[in-house]
Scaffold this motif. Structure first.
Motif, PDB file in Angstrom:
ATOM      1  N   ARG A 114      23.548  39.780 -67.503  1.00 22.48           N
ATOM      2  CA  ARG A 114      24.529  38.699 -67.481  1.00 22.48           C
ATOM      3  C   ARG A 114      25.943  39.221 -67.763  1.00 22.48           C
ATOM      4  O   ARG A 114      26.906  38.793 -67.119  1.00 22.48           O
ATOM      5  N   HIS A 148      21.660  36.051 -56.851  1.00 25.31           N
ATOM      6  CA  HIS A 148      21.974  35.327 -58.089  1.00 25.31           C
ATOM      7  C   HIS A 148      21.471  36.101 -59.313  1.00 25.31           C
ATOM      8  O   HIS A 148      20.602  35.631 -60.060  1.00 25.31           O
ATOM      9  N   SER A 150      22.767  36.657 -62.185  1.00 32.10           N
ATOM     10  CA  SER A 150      22.996  36.059 -63.512  1.00 32.10           C
ATOM     11  C   SER A 150      21.817  35.175 -63.915  1.00 32.10           C
ATOM     12  O   SER A 150      21.466  35.095 -65.103  1.00 32.10           O
ATOM     13  N   TYR A 151      21.173  34.533 -62.934  1.00 35.68           N
ATOM     14  CA  TYR A 151      19.986  33.732 -63.237  1.00 35.68           C
ATOM     15  C   TYR A 151      18.796  34.635 -63.563  1.00 35.68           C
ATOM     16  O   TYR A 151      17.939  34.270 -64.373  1.00 35.68           O
ATOM     17  N   SER A 154      19.305  35.280 -67.096  1.00 34.15           N
ATOM     18  CA  SER A 154      18.935  34.107 -67.901  1.00 34.15           C
ATOM     19  C   SER A 154      17.423  33.995 -68.046  1.00 34.15           C
ATOM     20  O   SER A 154      16.918  33.711 -69.138  1.00 34.15           O
ATOM     21  N   SER A 194      13.625  25.845 -66.760  1.00 33.00           N
ATOM     22  CA  SER A 194      14.488  26.980 -66.432  1.00 33.00           C
ATOM     23  C   SER A 194      14.403  27.344 -64.953  1.00 33.00           C
ATOM     24  O   SER A 194      15.431  27.575 -64.289  1.00 33.00           O
ATOM     25  N   ALA A 198      17.429  27.062 -62.196  1.00 32.86           N
ATOM     26  CA  ALA A 198      17.842  28.242 -61.438  1.00 32.86           C
ATOM     27  C   ALA A 198      17.698  28.015 -59.934  1.00 32.86           C
ATOM     28  O   ALA A 198      18.600  28.359 -59.153  1.00 32.86           O
ATOM     29  N   ARG A 201      20.363  25.350 -58.679  1.00 30.45           N
ATOM     30  CA  ARG A 201      21.706  25.913 -58.630  1.00 30.45           C
ATOM     31  C   ARG A 201      21.824  26.979 -57.540  1.00 30.45           C
ATOM     32  O   ARG A 201      22.863  27.090 -56.880  1.00 30.45           O
ATOM     33  N   PHE A 228      16.504  36.190 -57.021  1.00 28.33           N
ATOM     34  CA  PHE A 228      16.437  36.668 -58.408  1.00 28.33           C
ATOM     35  C   PHE A 228      15.815  38.059 -58.569  1.00 28.33           C
ATOM     36  O   PHE A 228      16.252  38.834 -59.410  1.00 28.33           O
TER      37      PHE A 228
END
Length: 233
Positions: A114, A148, A150-151, A154, A194, A198, A201, A228
């Motif tokens: 992240r 993505h 950043s997901y 997460s 979660s 994800a 978005r 992801f």
């Protein structure tokens, strides 16, 4: 005592990782937001991040205080030591299970991913979905491998928290009112939420970037197909 001190230190490490990963690098401007029509339960990720941070710092503080009371109480007051042990189950549960240590490592990895995304996107990175006036399509760094990342970070962070705090040997499963069944249900609910956030978005971001960048986006999406995890998801 060494195991308890090591566990306490690792909980603090995990709290720091979570704090850094969940701290917004930029403020959200309401006029720049999009995808605001989704269900409210899917829009509260920034609030959940704040809750993560609060709970992890609380867990770290409780670990430190209980360790102090447990060992000072053993020498000053056996009754105090017994009372602390009844609340924390320190003498009866495994303090450093493989799942706990794996959880700390996953949290650190999630934080690293992240923070790299924060750095790569710069002013474009906000916790709410926004379009910046100078928006650009970023395809470098981790974005060259998944669309993505950043997901991904997460999800790794959440996996780490659940591995450390909602598995056998953890306080939540061994001592808290949740118990094994409640801990498993909370873990399942957390993961379903979660993944739903994800996915929702990711779809919204893909659609918005396709509108903005057209053929440039299509070429990028054709090259980087995964959201992801490269080649899997």
């Amino acid at each position: 005592m060494a195991l308890l001190l090591l566990r306490t230190s690792l909980v603090f490490v995990q709290a720091v990782c979570n704090h850094l990963a969940c701290k917004p690098p930029n403020k959200t401007l309401a006029k720049q937001r999009y995808h605001t029509e989704e269900a409210y339960v899917l829009q509260i990720a920034p609030l959940i991040f704040k809750l993560h941070t609060l709970l992890l710092w609380l867990a770290a503080a409780l670990e430190a205080v209980s360790a102090l009371l447990y060992y000072t109480g053993a020498s000053l007051s056996p009754a105090l030591s017994a009372h602390v042990d009844a609340v924390t189950c320190q003498s009866s549960r495994s303090l450093l299970t493989p799942m706990f240590v794996t959880g700390v490592v996953l949290s650190a990895l999630g934080m690293f991913i992240r923070l790299r995304c924060f750095q790569e996107l710069g002013e474009l990175f906000t916790f709410d979905l926004t379009i910046h006036p100078n928006h650009k399509l970023v395809t470098s760094g981790l974005y060259a491998y998944v669309r993505h990342p950043s997901y991904t970070g997460s999800l790794l962070l959440i996996m780490g928290l659940t591995f450390s705090h909602l598995t056998p040997g953890s306080w939540a499963m061994e001592c808290s009112p949740l118990g094994p069944v409640g801990s498993c249900l909370l873990w399942a609910a957390w993961w379903i939420w979660s993944l739903s956030v994800a996915t929702s978005r990711a779809v919204a971001e893909d659609n918005e970037l396709r509108k903005l960048f057209g053929s440039q986006w299509d070429a990028y999406a054709a090259t980087v197909r995964s959201w992801f995890v490269p080649g899997l998801l």
